[in-house]
Design a protein around this motif. Structure first.
Motif, short mmCIF file in Angstrom:
data_model
loop_
_atom_site.label_atom_id
_atom_site.label_comp_id
_atom_site.label_asym_id
_atom_site.label_seq_id
_atom_site.Cartn_x
_atom_site.Cartn_y
_atom_site.Cartn_z
N LYS A 12 0.83 -1.21 0.00
CA LYS A 12 0.00 0.00 0.00
C LYS A 12 0.86 1.26 0.00
O LYS A 12 0.59 2.22 -0.73
CB LYS A 12 -0.92 0.00 1.23
N THR A 15 2.32 1.69 -3.43
CA THR A 15 1.32 2.16 -4.40
C THR A 15 1.10 3.66 -4.27
O THR A 15 1.04 4.38 -5.28
CB THR A 15 -0.01 1.42 -4.19
N GLN A 19 1.92 6.80 -6.98
CA GLN A 19 1.00 7.85 -7.41
C GLN A 19 1.63 9.23 -7.25
O GLN A 19 1.47 10.10 -8.12
CB GLN A 19 -0.31 7.78 -6.62
N THR A 487 -3.43 8.08 -14.66
CA THR A 487 -3.97 8.11 -13.30
C THR A 487 -5.00 9.22 -13.16
O THR A 487 -4.77 10.35 -13.62
CB THR A 487 -2.82 8.38 -12.30
#
Length: 536
Positions: A12, A15, A19, A487
């Motif tokens: 997590k 990730t 971003q 994204t």
């Protein structure tokens, strides 16, 4: 700040970090809070991630807002270091404390870093150990010792150019905050990048010309070259780059076979053999535009744009400088593609060298094609693949006034609607980027917004039904496909677009590498995230 390891990274955390690196800082914060990380006070990796996000925000700001974010980032990194003492969070906390205006706190943290390094509590590489020591010394005010430590670190990994650049970038920030000169950093910068081009016809005395090129490459410390491989100047410069061990990156108009038939073989089979030898040594080969004779000149201009931009971007990545070498034109005011490329480079405020030749340029012929270079902005107004089409239509309709207002300031060449996607063509990369920034500001606050940018060739034709002019070309298709991997909240650009933007604008903003990503129905494409400039 320091780019070493922040501690144990869970999927997590990785990730969210990805971003942030992709430029979607708002999305990264949303994911951070959705994961409950804003309430975590006992995980060093999560605290370091919080510091990273605050640091990214701080570096986009100015004045008191910048200092406040830096204070919060320093506190997060300090908390991480208290839980798990390590150089990474401590050195970040120290530099951010300086940005926040707390010089005493910065020096105290820098002293803690040195103690930690002396105790050997770290698993960093030799380079990052030395770079961290140098940063701590610089924060402590001992510039001479910092330079010695930096030189030692670079000596431990002399070809780790990107690591060196990261350190130089941070040192530049520190020295600016200290009000000190950064000129001494120039001695440690990686080699320069070169864009090269020139005439096809060379004088008979190429030995003297080769010597002049060698001297210039040595004087400029060139380590990377970007250009085509046409017979004549291109190949001669490429051969001199190879001879000095520089890294050669080839950008061709059209595919290899068509380029050889158009720009190499007509000058003799000897040039073909030289082309093949140089191509075999190239670190990368990129084909731009189309292979057809009608597309040749637009493709040449597009390839030159991309080569210039890639040289500029590579130099920026390495905290170095990009320079240009044109072999043939005596002035950028002359007629011809080399002079045209020189004019673009000069207007961007970059240094260049012209080595005039007495031999005239080989004419490319008159360009009567309807093909033109276009920059395409693809916009997904909803950022997803929802199935409530009535709701989608209502949402798009609500956004239309803001969209029209944003485009009024940057008039496009053409606009094409898809189901929920908008394809907008502009004459230049700068206009397309400006429109993307305006649309993000106008529409980003009302819901998910994804944007992608690409540059390529398009043909102008009259619509057989309406009679209105329209543009057709693969640039539109690729820009739309890119939306599928963009994204939400971010603006992605192809390498060609990012390079073209950098070629024409000295201050083109930030383009951060996302990676090589497979697109639907396409070969893997190198994408960049375009990030906002400094906020006031």
């Amino acid at each position: 700040m320091h780019e070493g390891k922040p501690g144990r990274m869970t999927p997590k955390v990785l990730t969210i970090t990805a971003q942030a690196r992709a430029g979607a800082l708002d999305l990264a914060w949303r994911m951070f809070r959705d994961a409950g990380f804003d309430r975590v006070v006992d995980d060093p990796a999560v605290l370091s991630l919080r510091g990273r996000l605050l640091k990214d925000e701080a570096l986009l700001l100015a004045g008191e807002a910048r200092r406040q974010h830096a204070r919060e980032a320093a506190a997060a990194y300090s908390a991480a270091a208290q839980l798990a003492p390590a150089p990474y969070p401590l050195i970040n906390a120290a530099t951010l404390a300086l940005i926040a205006g707390d010089m005493a706190g910065s020096r105290a943290l820098a002293a803690d870093v040195q103690e930690l390094l002396q105790a050997g509590v770290t698993d960093e590489t030799p380079y990052w150990l030395g770079a961290t020591e140098a940063e701590a010394l610089l924060l402590g005010g001992d510039r001479d010792a910092a330079e010695i430590a930096l030189a030692r670190a670079i000596g431990a990994a002399p070809l780790a150019w990107e690591d060196h650049a990261s350190t130089l970038r941070q040192f530049g920030v520190i020295l600016a905050e200290q009000g000190a000169s950064a000129a001494w950093l120039d001695a440690y910068r990686p080699p320069r990048s070169l864009h090269f081009a020139g005439h096809m016809r060379l004088p008979e005395d190429v030995a003297a010309l080769s010597d002049s090129i060698d001297a210039l490459l040595e004087q400029e410390r060139v380590g990377f070259g970007y250009g085509a491989l046409a017979a004549g100047a291109d190949l001669l410069i490429a051969e001199r780059l190879i001879a000095r061990g520089a890294e050669l990156h080839v950008v061709l108009p059209g595919d290899v076979a068509a380029f050889v038939d158009r720009s190499v073989r007509p000058h003799g089979e000897g040039w073909v053999r030289r082309f093949e030898a140089a191509l075999a040594e190239a670190a990368s080969v990129q084909e731009m535009g189309a292979a057809s004779p009608a597309a040749f000149m637009p493709s040449v201009r597009l390839a030159d744009l991309v080569a210039m931009g890639r040289a500029t971007m590579h130099a920026a990545l390495l905290q170095s400088e990009a320079v240009q070498l044109l072999l043939g034109p005596a002035s950028i005011d002359e007629v011809g593609q080399s002079a045209h490329a020189g004019g673009l480079w000069h207007r961007a405020g970059r240094r260049q060298h012209l080595l005039p030749l007495r031999a005239p340029a080989t004419p490319h012929g008159t360009d009567r094609t309807a093909l033109q270079i276009v920059s395409v902005l693809a916009v997904d107004l909803l950022g997803g693949e929802g199935e409530d089409f009535a709701a989608l239509d209502r949402d798009v309709a609500c956004r239309l006034p803001a969209l029209r207002e944003a485009l009024r300031a940057v008039p496009p060449l053409a606009v094409r609607w898809g189901a929920r996607r908008l394809l907008i063509a502009f004459d230049g990369a700068g206009q397309a980027r400006d429109a993307a920034v305006r649309l993000a500001a106008a529409l980003g606050g009302s819901g998910p917004l994804r944007q992608s940018l690409h540059i390529g060739l398009a043909t102008a034709i009259d619509d057989p039904v309406t009679g209105a002019p329209i543009l057709l070309g693969g640039a539109f298709d690729l820009a739309e496909r890119m939306l599928g991997v963009t994204t939400p909240g971010a603006t992605f650009a192809s390498e060609a677009f990012a390079a073209s933007l950098a070629a024409c604008q000295a201050d083109a903003g930030r383009a951060e590498l996302v990676g090589e990503i497979a697109l639907a129905g396409q070969a893997p494409t190198t994408l960049y995230a375009l990030k906002p400039s400094l906020r006031r």
